[in-house]
Design a protein around this motif. Sequence first.
Motif, PDB file in Angstrom:
ATOM      1  N   ASN A 103       0.820  -1.218   0.000  1.00  0.00           N
ATOM      2  CA  ASN A 103       0.000   0.000   0.000  1.00  0.00           C
ATOM      3  C   ASN A 103       0.852   1.266   0.000  1.00  0.00           C
ATOM      4  OD1 ASN A 103      -2.321  -1.544  -0.019  1.00  0.00           O
ATOM      5  ND2 ASN A 103      -2.651  -1.395   2.191  1.00  0.00           N
ATOM      6  N   SER A 104       2.110   1.112   0.412  1.00  0.00           N
ATOM      7  CA  SER A 104       3.053   2.246   0.413  1.00  0.00           C
ATOM      8  C   SER A 104       3.899   2.279  -0.852  1.00  0.00           C
ATOM      9  CB  SER A 104       3.967   2.150   1.644  1.00  0.00           C
ATOM     10  OG  SER A 104       3.210   2.182   2.833  1.00  0.00           O
ATOM     11  N   GLY A 105       3.641   1.354  -1.785  1.00  0.00           N
ATOM     12  CA  GLY A 105       4.398   1.307  -3.026  1.00  0.00           C
ATOM     13  C   GLY A 105       5.816   0.787  -2.846  1.00  0.00           C
ATOM     14  N   LEU A 106       6.004  -0.132  -1.895  1.00  0.00           N
ATOM     15  CA  LEU A 106       7.326  -0.689  -1.628  1.00  0.00           C
ATOM     16  C   LEU A 106       7.344  -2.176  -1.948  1.00  0.00           C
ATOM     17  CD1 LEU A 106       8.027   1.139   1.738  1.00  0.00           C
ATOM     18  CD2 LEU A 106       9.015   1.650  -0.511  1.00  0.00           C
ATOM     19  N   SER A 107       8.313  -2.584  -2.751  1.00  0.00           N
ATOM     20  CA  SER A 107       8.432  -3.958  -3.208  1.00  0.00           C
ATOM     21  C   SER A 107       9.540  -4.678  -2.451  1.00  0.00           C
ATOM     22  CB  SER A 107       8.755  -3.961  -4.708  1.00  0.00           C
ATOM     23  OG  SER A 107       8.914  -5.268  -5.176  1.00  0.00           O
TER      24      SER A 107
END
Length: 174
Positions: A11-15
């Motif tokens: 949801n925070s755009g972290l992979s």
Amino acid sequence: SMARLATFAANSGLSGLEFAHGIPGSVGGGVYMNAGAYGGEICQILTESTYYDGADHTVKTLSADAHRFGYRHSAYREHPEWIVLSAAFVLQPGEKTAIREQMDDLMGRRMSKQPLEYPSAGSAFKRCEGRFTAQMIDEAGLKGFSIGGAQVSEKHAGFIVNLGGATCADVLAL
């Protein structure tokens, strides 16, 4: 939990935590046993952890290398007096939609192969060198075998499931 952390990262755009979506248990437990699935492991993303040392009642930090990670192993397994307090991970920026799609794909695989309809502690056995433990259990004719409320899953022999009312003694006996 590992799953909530993976969702938060997505949801925070972290992979980097996609593999952890669906792994039962806590982040501390994941660090303790170098949790992993579908090609990802904690050791690939952990930078350090902080722990309470029950032997001398101090709080200390371990660098990534000091964890001595291996397959389902970390330095924590060698020190039962250490309690994981926190963990720091390095993740990469990514597109939320792509991250979510990968997590959904992995969850779909889990749902099709794993007995998620029953309570369990996840995959219960380490892999043997060159063989899948679940396959060996199945070949031994133990798929579906039960003691009390604990059963070797009929869906995936690498899982011990609670059919209802399983006790610790049932699981250990199984």
